[in-house]
Design an enzyme around this catalytic site. Structure first.
Site, PDB file in Angstrom:
ATOM      1  N   TYR A 154      -6.962  98.513  13.485  1.00  0.00           N
ATOM      2  CA  TYR A 154      -5.612  98.777  13.998  1.00  0.00           C
ATOM      3  C   TYR A 154      -5.583  99.652  15.247  1.00  0.00           C
ATOM      4  O   TYR A 154      -4.549  99.759  15.900  1.00  0.00           O
ATOM      5  CB  TYR A 154      -4.748  99.435  12.914  1.00  0.00           C
ATOM      6  CG  TYR A 154      -4.466  98.522  11.751  1.00  0.00           C
ATOM      7  CD1 TYR A 154      -3.890  97.264  11.945  1.00  0.00           C
ATOM      8  CD2 TYR A 154      -4.767  98.901  10.445  1.00  0.00           C
ATOM      9  CE1 TYR A 154      -3.632  96.413  10.879  1.00  0.00           C
ATOM     10  CE2 TYR A 154      -4.508  98.055   9.366  1.00  0.00           C
ATOM     11  CZ  TYR A 154      -3.948  96.824   9.590  1.00  0.00           C
ATOM     12  OH  TYR A 154      -3.694  95.990   8.547  1.00  0.00           O
ATOM     13  N   GLY A 171      -3.110  91.922   6.446  1.00  0.00           N
ATOM     14  CA  GLY A 171      -3.129  93.341   6.779  1.00  0.00           C
ATOM     15  C   GLY A 171      -2.120  94.185   6.036  1.00  0.00           C
ATOM     16  O   GLY A 171      -1.755  93.901   4.903  1.00  0.00           O
ATOM     17  N   SER A 172      -1.667  95.220   6.727  1.00  0.00           N
ATOM     18  CA  SER A 172      -0.903  96.299   6.126  1.00  0.00           C
ATOM     19  C   SER A 172       0.354  95.838   5.411  1.00  0.00           C
ATOM     20  O   SER A 172       1.058  94.939   5.862  1.00  0.00           O
ATOM     21  CB  SER A 172      -0.502  97.292   7.208  1.00  0.00           C
ATOM     22  OG  SER A 172       0.424  98.213   6.689  1.00  0.00           O
ATOM     23  N   SER A 173       0.628  96.503   4.280  1.00  0.00           N
ATOM     24  CA  SER A 173       1.848  96.211   3.543  1.00  0.00           C
ATOM     25  C   SER A 173       3.040  96.953   4.160  1.00  0.00           C
ATOM     26  O   SER A 173       4.121  96.960   3.598  1.00  0.00           O
ATOM     27  CB  SER A 173       1.683  96.571   2.067  1.00  0.00           C
ATOM     28  OG  SER A 173       1.417  97.941   1.915  1.00  0.00           O
TER      29      SER A 173
END
Lengths: 421, 143
Positions: free
Chosen positions: A386, B64-66
């Site tokens: 990220y 990916g991210s929640s």
């Protein structure tokens, strides 16, 4: 869809507006997945805690106004910043104010103030086989895969509604059948056991796994059974970043995959992919900046939050040497780990070496512009995935030992790896 | 023009005709999308730097991210959200924002699922038409 009498009452408003709205969303979700009934959960992990915008704060406050309360133990994930030391981090007061509003709303809902993205290392782990609702991609992957409890990938703020109603539609990874591995990753002959001695090998293998497997349930064979808890944590976080992994099986390691047969529930793999040295090299290209020897602004550790075992490794790696004057070494952890660190005298010793330990917050929220940070180094595959999207900088990846060495020397130091030519 | 079979997970209230932003890459809304301007931030994604605002954003599935649910809610608040989401499969991480908007804010962000074959049929198309009822959508080569 079969509903119990109580669930019908939740839906018809007998138990108030909050329950009705929450159950309405979960019922709709259940309809989409064609579920036959709901399942009660025993715990919830709340990831609606890092400030991503006003909509999220307003939503949590709206739930409080409606009189909502969590009916199962619900832990808070990391938030954006260290609530006491945000000024040292150069986070602005606006973000702090928003975080305090999130804190107030979530505590009013009855959340446990854990503020960590590794709750399973802070005393909040479900048991094998328990039905839970977790948000936070690494927590989801860890709790499903390493613990063997059962959750789907619940996004903030859906998990709040599960915690409030104490139930979720019975679908996806709550169901035994869907936890079966469909495909298998094996290690090629050019992956040799000497690679297992490097912690970053596991991170790179996990990145490749997520990239190949996407959002499916697969198994991986060939990793050594002595793999550390923190490598399992970093693998969970990395796979859930390069892919949408909610559950992975490591044959002979994770509880639902003690054998290959168990992982596949008696069936054969539908697809087999071999992970080679080339896959590891490709993953390293994605996660690690190719420049060498350049000056280092920030070494950031604790993504997910650093454990006591990782702090021991860090202190050993520093060997009493101070962090370079031009480099910051920041470590992010939870309040419980910090308390133990303090009691053991380690916090004091690390602080004397220039290590800065922050709690509550998330290293991905680094205020890059205020610090003028150009170069980052981390041991985290999640941070590596990220970092560019958040900072426009390609970070360096290294083991804790390499991160410590680099922090001491003020420039990026990486040792030669067996998968390099 | 092609007509493709689809499932309306959340259907629009009225028929709608919107520009299509298509890709073969899964996306993480957290870290992969800028909520402030609706652009793709992930340089590994095929739509890097393209804006999804007011378009039908097609990606095969979420990854990916929640944090995606919170990002999508914020995009709706800032009016930078896509006009519709088109997937091969929609996991709860992607569905959360649209479901909460529907129940708590009475706003519809349509979500549409296509089979992998029909999804591939969207490649190169510029505009899609979505409908409140039925199980088809139309895709056009030109605006």
């Amino acid at each position: 869809m079969y509903l119990t009498d109580y669930e019908k009452e939740l839906l018809d408003g007998t138990h108030g507006d909050a329950m009705q709205l929450a159950m309405g969303v979960l019922y709709d979700l259940g309809k989409h997945y064609g579920v036959e009934h709901f399942v009660e959960i025993s715990a919830c992990h709340d990831d609606s805690t890092v400030y991503l915008g006003e909509a999220q704060v307003a939503f949590a406050e709206h739930l409080v106004e409606l009189g909502a309360r969590f009916c199962v133990p619900t832990t808070t994930n990391a938030c954006a910043l260290d609530m006491k030391r945000f000024a040292r981090q150069k986070h602005d007061v606006g973000l702090m104010t928003a975080t305090r509003r999130i804190e107030a709303a979530h505590l009013a809902l009855g959340a446990i103030a854990s503020w960590t993205c590794a709750p399973y290392q802070a005393g909040f782990s479900p048991a094998f086989g328990q039905q839970v609702a977790c948000a936070e991609s690494n927590v989801i992957a860890f709790v499903n895969s390493i613990v063997g409890a059962r959750t789907n990938r619940y996004a903030g703020p859906l998990e709040l509604l599960a915690g409030i109603t104490g139930r979720v539609p019975y679908f996806g990874l709550h169901v035994t059948e869907n936890r079966k591995a469909r495909g298998l990753i094996t290690l090629g002959d050019d992956i040799t056991p000497d690679m297992f001695e490097f912690d970053d090998f596991y991170t790179l293998a996990a990145y490749a796994y997520g990239d190949i497997v996407g959002d499916r349930v697969w198994a991986m064979d060939g990793l050594p059974p002595y793999i550390s808890m923190d490598n399992l944590k970093n693998m969970s976080a990395t796979m859930a970043s390069s892919g949408g992994i909610a559950l992975f099986h490591l044959v002979g390691i994770t509880p639902e995959a003690q054998t290959l047969e168990m992982a596949f529930q008696g069936e054969q793999p539908k697809e087999v992919v071999t992970l080679t040295r080339k896959s590891i090299e490709n993953a390293e290209t994605q996660l690690c900046n190719g420049d060498t020897g350049c000056d280092l602004d920030l070494v950031t550790l604790g993504c997910p939050h650093f454990s006591c075992a990782e702090f021991l490794q860090l202190e050993q790696a520093l060997g009493g040497r101070k962090v370079h004057a031009n480099t910051l070494l920041w470590v992010f952890t939870g309040r419980t780990t910090r308390a133990m660190l303090k009691d053991s005298g380690q916090l004091h010793r690390l602080s004397n070496l220039g290590v800065e330990v922050f709690v509550d917050g998330c290293c991905l929220q680094h205020p890059t512009q205020k610090w003028g940070t150009k170069t980052f180094m981390s041991n985290s595959g999640k941070f590596g995935t990220y970092c560019f999207g958040l900072t426009e900088s390609h970070p360096f990846l290294g083991t804790i030992f390499e991160c410590a060495e680099s922090a001491v020397q003020g420039k990026v130091i990486r040792e030669k790896k067996p998968w390099w030519n | 023009m092609v007509e493709l079979t689809c499932t309306y997970v959340i259907a629009p209230r009225e028929p709608m005709r919107v520009e299509l932003l298509f890709s073969h890459d899964p996306i993480s809304f957290f870290g992969g999308v800028n909520a402030a301007d609706g652009r793709v931030l992930d340089y590994r994604h095929g739509n890097y730097q393209h804006s999804m605002t007011d378009k039908a954003f097609a990606f095969p599935f979420g990854k990916g991210s929640s944090g995606a649910g919170l990002v999508l809610m914020e995009m709706e608040r800032l009016k930078t959200a896509p006009a519709a989401i088109i997937n091969i499969r929609t996991d709860p991480v992607i569905l959360t924002g649209p479901l909460i908007s529907k129940h708590f804010h009475d706003q519809l962000l349509p979500v549409i699922n296509l089979s992998p074959e029909d999804y591939a049929g969207l490649e190169g198309k510029k505009v899609v038409e979505l409908f409140p009822t039925g199980n088809t959508l139309r895709a056009f080569n030109q605006v």
